[in-house]
Design an enzyme around this catalytic site. Structure first.
Site, PDB file in Angstrom:
ATOM      1  N   ARG A 285       1.379  15.710  -6.011  1.00  0.00           N
ATOM      2  CA  ARG A 285       0.236  15.000  -6.592  1.00  0.00           C
ATOM      3  C   ARG A 285      -1.077  15.508  -6.001  1.00  0.00           C
ATOM      4  NH1 ARG A 285      -1.101  10.155  -9.638  1.00  0.00           N
ATOM      5  NH2 ARG A 285       1.088   9.748 -10.109  1.00  0.00           N
TER       6      ARG A 285
ATOM      7  N   PHE B 178      -1.176   8.294  -3.027  1.00  0.00           N
ATOM      8  CA  PHE B 178       0.044   9.112  -3.043  1.00  0.00           C
ATOM      9  C   PHE B 178      -0.253  10.609  -3.102  1.00  0.00           C
ATOM     10  CE2 PHE B 178       4.223  10.483  -4.699  1.00  0.00           C
ATOM     11  CZ  PHE B 178       5.065   9.706  -3.924  1.00  0.00           C
TER      12      PHE B 178
ATOM     13  N   PHE C 263       0.798  -1.221   0.000  1.00  0.00           N
ATOM     14  CA  PHE C 263       0.000   0.000   0.000  1.00  0.00           C
ATOM     15  C   PHE C 263       0.837   1.280   0.000  1.00  0.00           C
ATOM     16  CE2 PHE C 263      -2.372  -3.173   2.645  1.00  0.00           C
ATOM     17  CZ  PHE C 263      -3.238  -3.589   1.643  1.00  0.00           C
TER      18      PHE C 263
ATOM     19  N   ARG D  65      -1.330   4.415  -0.803  1.00  0.00           N
ATOM     20  CA  ARG D  65      -2.239   4.238  -1.940  1.00  0.00           C
ATOM     21  C   ARG D  65      -2.954   5.544  -2.310  1.00  0.00           C
ATOM     22  NH1 ARG D  65      -6.181  -0.953  -1.791  1.00  0.00           N
ATOM     23  NH2 ARG D  65      -6.477  -1.259  -4.029  1.00  0.00           N
TER      24      ARG D  65
ATOM     25  N   GLU E 145      -4.858   2.378  -7.476  1.00  0.00           N
ATOM     26  CA  GLU E 145      -5.153   3.536  -6.640  1.00  0.00           C
ATOM     27  C   GLU E 145      -6.483   4.227  -6.919  1.00  0.00           C
ATOM     28  OE1 GLU E 145      -0.910   5.479  -5.532  1.00  0.00           O
ATOM     29  OE2 GLU E 145      -1.296   5.258  -7.680  1.00  0.00           O
TER      30      GLU E 145
ATOM     31  N   ALA F  35       2.368   3.949  -7.932  1.00  0.00           N
ATOM     32  CA  ALA F  35       1.724   4.855  -8.874  1.00  0.00           C
ATOM     33  C   ALA F  35       0.742   4.126  -9.784  1.00  0.00           C
ATOM     34  CB  ALA F  35       2.760   5.615  -9.708  1.00  0.00           C
TER      35      ALA F  35
END
Length: 788
Positions: free
Chosen positions: A323, A357, A241, A355, A728, A527
């Site tokens: 992100r 990110f 994860f 998970r 994700e 990713a």
């Protein structure tokens, strides 16, 4: 359905697109699938346990290990002075010491290691080490960090248009803020590494890691040796994860340092409490926003501050926060906008990949804002969301993100109405007020939220992969690639891809352990790009072998290469067919190469990391969820009643695995937003550090009505079999749970007030029963929710 049974029922079906079971499922159920801690230990293996800081911030004056060393079975203590290479980990920012020296920066920071005959003895001895630490002031919250301007990295601002003017001229305007807590990875297999000294200064490291290449680099860096002297291997993980992307590297470095000092193999396996204290979590975030909008809820201007609690060092906080900036739009066009991102340094564990990110922390911000706008205008929240979507496919307006990437494949204008019908959203939404009126102490809420998630590493150099395909003379196939298997089914999908490329039954294809001496410089399995990258690389390697065999058979039959087909274990030409194994044997006899490497690099991507503009993603994955909940207005307890999901995985390589990932991601996201509360006390100690105090969702939390539907279209981009990433994106579908809870809270508040409630619902996440009560504002409840 067992794999053999499926193959027997569908002997002519391609492997890809079929619901083959996970390649290790049967062995895992039988207890025959070894993890790092199951590997037989060589004779003389010793065990290490960490010595942890008991204070959040302090000056480390000395370490007295005499009592520990006096215990029977204790061999050594390892401290910073025992590091032969760089005493600072080889992270991008280079700001984290391998072992504490001079200062300690959080409760649970590793100061040293005790090496003993057994794990039990090592842990007992570690607790006997006496530490001389002078406490120093500690920063424990985002508010404290912002006041002190304490950052691990400089703040980042992304702007488009003139948000100030747009806000000033907007017909309506709202300001608000909230906080979202972190999340413990709670992988079933804890952090573990086994360091095995080899001949001539070489090392073999068994690591439960998502990034063997980084473990190799970190170990070599700390030992002061070349990368080629370190071989890192990972057959499988019991969950990752994101928690084993960088954090596994620490375990491997510590185990290797201990093994070097004692001259014997050393295993380091953290117990759950120490794992909680040492390792980083999902980054907690806090938000402040100012938004302008019109009578239909369409955004006119937005300024938003996103403050991430990064912990004491940078780790992956830079790209995580980036992100979040990329995903603060989620599915919506932001015309005039200012996004400010603050990366706060605090004296807690250094937070890390998880998970999504940073994507979930960005997506929830805009979803909360749109929910507040809908309540302020007394509009259907789905209508407000639809009004703000990016333009549909083919649109030339409202189709560029705030970071200047065109949105070319937006299917949400079609997907959301389809889910609305599948879930009977309008009928259920219209029935809720009557139900609530009849049940004043139980209030229901419903919400549909979408997701648009960018797929690729934002660090462009990581978007590459390699693989090896070996065909043996009996026709069996072995595949090795740079990805790691953590239960997500990556190896199963790669086996399906290679089987189809060679036209052989999937049972003939074996995918072996990830190892740095097979595929070098591999990127992390993260990713959501594991299949995109490694599947393409393995496909390329298999295609080369297939082309070699096709050219050989063409020479035998006098036909063109395009006339040769590989299917159902046969090689077919206009002159007839041969068994695949027979062709392989004949090709070997004629010295035809039966193995190949494959390489893949993601096309089209580019971006300027100083301005955060460009095209950081190859494509977007889309989806939406409709969730209905009920809350008890006396206790704040809740229940998720029903969930309907429509999610885009492109042309699915394995529908069974993809649906499992969607279900698992959704439930894990639901845990983040409802039950999984991390709490630090005034001394900076994490007090929720065991299953007794930290509550992940269980089977009892899964609603009886959980329906997952797959969007039927293939990916518009040239991915492997036109599939889309699935690891994700489904996580963020759980934001529908949080929004449904906020809608139920608004209904409960209106019931208490006896009038329509248009005030924004002030509720932090996770939405525990206490926070739900505080948000309702029932008399006698505490007025203010503590910051997450």
């Amino acid at each position: 359905m067992p794999q053999a049974h499926f193959a027997e029922l569908h002997p002519d079906a391609p492997a890809s697109g079929a619901p083959h079971p996970h390649e290790s499922a049967r062995a895992q159920v039988q207890g025959a699938a070894p993890y790092v801690d199951d590997v037989s230990e060589p004779r003389g293996t010793l065990h290490a346990a960490p010595v942890l800081s008991p204070v959040a911030h302090g000056r480390l004056n000395g370490v007295d290990a005499s009592a520990a060393l006096a215990l029977p079975g204790v061999h050594a203590v390892v401290l910073a002075g025992d590091i032969p290479g760089d005493p600072v980990l080889a992270t991008f920012v280079h700001d984290e010491p391998v072992l504490a020296q001079g200062e300690v920066h959080h409760v649970g920071q590793v100061i040293g290691l005790i090496v003993a005959d057994s794990m039990r003895t090592a842990r007992q001895a570690a607790r006997a080490v006496r530490l001389d630490i002078t406490p120093l002031p500690a920063i424990l919250t985002i508010d404290d960090a912002m006041a002190a301007q304490s950052f691990v990295l400089p703040p980042v601002t992304v702007t488009r248009g003139d948000a100030t003017a747009a806000l000033a001229s907007a017909p309506h305007r709202l300001q608000g803020g909230f906080a979202v807590g972190g999340q413990e990875h709670f992988y079933l297999e804890g952090q573990v590494a086994l360091a095995l000294p080899q001949e001539q200064g070489q090392w073999h490291i068994l690591s439960s890691t998502q990034h063997p290449g980084e473990v190799q680099h970190w170990v070599a860096h700390a030992l002061g040796i070349a990368n080629h002297a370190v071989r890192v291997e990972c057959r499988r993980m019991g969950g990752g994860f994101g928690g084993k992307e960088t954090q596994a590297g620490h375990m491997a470095v510590w185990a290797a340092l201990a093994a070097r000092k004692v001259g014997a193999p050393v295993k380091l396996r953290l117990d759950r409490d120490d794992d909680f204290l040492i390792t980083g979590k999902r980054h907690p975030f806090a938000y402040r926003y100012d938004v302008g909008f019109d009578d239909h809820g369409r955004l006119h201007g937005l300024t938003i501050d996103m403050m991430a609690n990064c912990g004491w060092s940078a780790d992956l906080s830079g790209p995580v926060a980036d992100r979040a900036v990329f995903h603060v739009d989620n599915a919506y066009f932001l015309g005039d906008v200012v996004v400010r991102s603050y990366r706060c340094r605090t004296n807690v564990q250094s937070h890390t990949a998880f998970r999504g990110f940073g994507g979930p922390q960005g997506v929830i911000a805009i979803e909360a804002i749109l929910g507040d706008i809908a309540r302020a205008l007394a509009l259907d929240p789905l209508a407000v969301r639809m009004a703000n979507l990016y333009g549909p496919r083919g649109a030339t307006e409202r189709n560029v993100t705030h970071y200047q990437m065109p949105v070319e494949d937006n299917i949400l204008h079609e997907l959301l109405p389809k889910l609305e019908l599948l879930a009977q959203y309008q009928r259920r939404k219209e029935a809720i007020p009557s139900w609530n009126a009849a049940h004043p102490h139980l209030q229901r809420g419903i919400a549909i939220t979408p997701v648009k998630f960018g797929i690729s590493f934002t660090a462009t150099q990581f978007n590459q992969a390699g693989a090896l395909v070996h065909v043996y003379t009996d026709g069996s196939v072995q595949v090795n690639h740079g990805g790691t298997e953590m239960g997500q089914g990556l190896n199963t999908k790669v086996a399906q891809i290679v089987a189809d490329e060679l036209g052989v039954p999937m049972a003939l294809v074996l995918v072996t352990a990830a190892a740095t001496d097979k595929v070098p410089n591999a990127s992390a399995t993260a990713a959501s790009s594991g299949t995109d990258l490694n599947g393409k690389a393995a496909q390329a390697a298999a295609r080369t072998v297939r082309d070699n065999l096709a050219a050989f058979v063409c020479g035998l039959d006098g036909c063109g290469a395009g006339a040769v087909e590989f299917r159902h274990g046969k090689v077919v030409t206009p002159k007839g067919e041969r068994d695949f194994a027979a062709v392989v044997q004949q090709a070997y006899a004629n010295r035809i190469q039966l193995w190949s490497d494959g390489f893949y690099r993601t096309p089209k991507i580019h971006y300027d990391k100083t301005t955060l503009t460009g095209r950081p993603f190859f494509y977007f994955a889309y989806g939406a969820a409709c969730t209905e909940v009920a809350i008890d207005t006396f206790t704040g307890e809740y229940r998720v009643l029903a969930v309907d999901i429509l999610h885009d995985v492109g042309r699915s390589i394995n529908p069974a695995i993809d649906i499992g990932q969607i279900e698992g991601g959704f439930i894990q996201g639901m845990g983040w937003l409802t039950t999984e509360e991390l709490a630090w006390n005034a001394k900076g100690e994490l007090t929720t550090k065991a299953p007794s105090t930290y509550k992940i969702p269980t089977a009892a939390d899964v609603p009886a009505h959980l329906h997952v539907h797959l969007w039927p279209e293939a990916n518009a981009e040239d991915t492997v079999h036109r599939s889309k990433a699935v690891g994700e994106p489904p996580f963020m579908l759980a934001i529908s749970v949080w929004e449904a809870l906020r809608n139920a809270v608004a209904a409960a508040r209106a019931d208490l007030a006896g009038a329509e409630d248009r005030v924004p619902v002030q509720m932090d996440a996770p939405a525990t029963p206490e926070r739900i009560l505080w948000a309702i504002g029932r008399p006698g409840a505490q007025e203010k929710s503590p910051s997450s």
